[in-house]
Design an enzyme around this catalytic site. Structure first.
Site, PDB file in Angstrom:
ATOM      1  N   CYS A  56      31.005  47.617  50.155  1.00 23.09           N
ATOM      2  CA  CYS A  56      30.621  46.759  49.040  1.00 23.09           C
ATOM      3  C   CYS A  56      29.283  47.239  48.471  1.00 23.09           C
ATOM      4  CB  CYS A  56      30.496  45.318  49.518  1.00 23.09           C
ATOM      5  SG  CYS A  56      29.931  44.171  48.238  1.00 23.09           S
ATOM      6  N   CYS A  59      26.434  44.422  49.132  1.00 23.18           N
ATOM      7  CA  CYS A  59      25.838  44.097  50.433  1.00 23.18           C
ATOM      8  C   CYS A  59      25.997  45.182  51.482  1.00 23.18           C
ATOM      9  CB  CYS A  59      26.419  42.792  50.951  1.00 23.18           C
ATOM     10  SG  CYS A  59      28.158  42.901  51.446  1.00 23.18           S
ATOM     11  N   CYS A  74      46.817  53.437  37.963  1.00 23.55           N
ATOM     12  CA  CYS A  74      46.393  52.242  37.220  1.00 23.55           C
ATOM     13  C   CYS A  74      45.010  52.393  36.578  1.00 23.55           C
ATOM     14  CB  CYS A  74      46.422  51.005  38.114  1.00 23.55           C
ATOM     15  SG  CYS A  74      45.125  50.958  39.369  1.00 23.55           S
ATOM     16  N   CYS A 104      34.506  40.400  48.464  1.00 22.09           N
ATOM     17  CA  CYS A 104      33.863  40.789  49.714  1.00 22.09           C
ATOM     18  C   CYS A 104      33.660  39.521  50.548  1.00 22.09           C
ATOM     19  CB  CYS A 104      32.521  41.459  49.421  1.00 22.09           C
ATOM     20  SG  CYS A 104      31.543  41.808  50.889  1.00 22.09           S
ATOM     21  N   CYS A 107      29.546  38.885  51.000  1.00 28.82           N
ATOM     22  CA  CYS A 107      28.667  38.403  49.923  1.00 28.82           C
ATOM     23  C   CYS A 107      29.415  37.698  48.796  1.00 28.82           C
ATOM     24  CB  CYS A 107      27.848  39.560  49.347  1.00 28.82           C
ATOM     25  SG  CYS A 107      28.787  40.744  48.357  1.00 28.82           S
ATOM     26  N   HIS A 110      32.922  39.953  43.595  1.00 26.60           N
ATOM     27  CA  HIS A 110      34.234  40.275  43.035  1.00 26.60           C
ATOM     28  C   HIS A 110      34.466  41.776  43.157  1.00 26.60           C
ATOM     29  CE1 HIS A 110      37.595  40.370  40.199  1.00 26.60           C
ATOM     30  NE2 HIS A 110      36.979  41.393  39.615  1.00 26.60           N
ATOM     31  N   HIS A 113      41.522  43.039  42.201  1.00 31.79           N
ATOM     32  CA  HIS A 113      42.706  42.210  42.441  1.00 31.79           C
ATOM     33  C   HIS A 113      43.668  42.946  43.363  1.00 31.79           C
ATOM     34  CE1 HIS A 113      41.037  40.480  38.746  1.00 31.79           C
ATOM     35  NE2 HIS A 113      41.534  39.354  39.205  1.00 31.79           N
ATOM     36  N   ASP A 117      52.853  45.508  44.484  1.00 29.96           N
ATOM     37  CA  ASP A 117      53.651  46.654  44.033  1.00 29.96           C
ATOM     38  C   ASP A 117      53.149  47.981  44.613  1.00 29.96           C
ATOM     39  OD1 ASP A 117      51.283  46.946  42.642  1.00 29.96           O
ATOM     40  OD2 ASP A 117      52.193  46.952  40.656  1.00 29.96           O
ATOM     41  N   ARG A 125      48.828  46.725  46.610  1.00 36.85           N
ATOM     42  CA  ARG A 125      47.959  47.597  45.817  1.00 36.85           C
ATOM     43  C   ARG A 125      46.662  46.850  45.566  1.00 36.85           C
ATOM     44  NH1 ARG A 125      47.410  47.977  39.993  1.00 36.85           N
ATOM     45  NH2 ARG A 125      49.360  46.795  39.865  1.00 36.85           N
ATOM     46  N   CYS A 127      43.588  46.902  43.838  1.00 34.36           N
ATOM     47  CA  CYS A 127      43.082  47.561  42.633  1.00 34.36           C
ATOM     48  C   CYS A 127      41.611  47.158  42.493  1.00 34.36           C
ATOM     49  CB  CYS A 127      43.929  47.097  41.453  1.00 34.36           C
ATOM     50  SG  CYS A 127      43.596  47.912  39.917  1.00 34.36           S
TER      51      CYS A 127
END
Length: 139
Positions: A56, A59, A74, A104, A107, A110, A113, A117, A125, A127
């Site tokens: 991450c 952190c 993707c 995470c 912390c 974000h 997602h 698939d 997956r 992503c």
């Protein structure tokens, strides 16, 4: 990583938004703290094929093993597996979509997602935004 390393990471987290803004770049802040998304195919880790660990960027908690990374096409780094103790997921209905957000666990930053698939053996997956990750090679 040892339990004491994890404990140190949790104790070293910023206590408020101002401290997060000091620690992170503008783009890291936008993605990690405001659930933003970087442009596809723009991140440093999209095409990375080195062995190592992804952590991450907020952190330093280890999140993904490079052995689980694959080219999903993707535009973001994709992984087929993650340690459930290192990430959290929650439903995300923003932008008119119904997705599963990946954060995470240390912390609550974000990361991206997860979708159903991906390749075997998990069919997932993950992503993930490159800017939300730091890379540590095995050397």
């Amino acid at each position: 990583m040892s339990e004491s390393d994890d404990k140190e990471r949790r104790e070293d987290l910023p206590e408020d938004d101002a401290e997060w803004r000091e620690r992170l770049s503008d783009e890291e802040y936008r993605v990690l703290r405001e659930a933003g998304t970087e442009r596809p195919f723009s991140g440093d880790h999209v095409d990375r094929k080195d062995d190592g660990t992804y952590a991450c960027a907020g952190c330093g908690a280890e999140l993904f093993d490079a052995k689980t990374k694959y080219d999903s096409g993707c535009g973001w780094p994709s992984f087929y597996d993650a340690d459930d103790d290192r990430i959290e997921t929650r439903r995300d209905t923003s932008k008119g979509m119904d997705r599963t957000e990946v954060l995470c666990a240390n912390c609550e930053g974000h990361l991206g997602h997860v979708f159903e698939d991906g390749p075997e053996p998990t069919g997932k997956r993950f992503c993930i935004n490159s800017v939300a990750l730091d890379f540590d090679d095995e050397e």
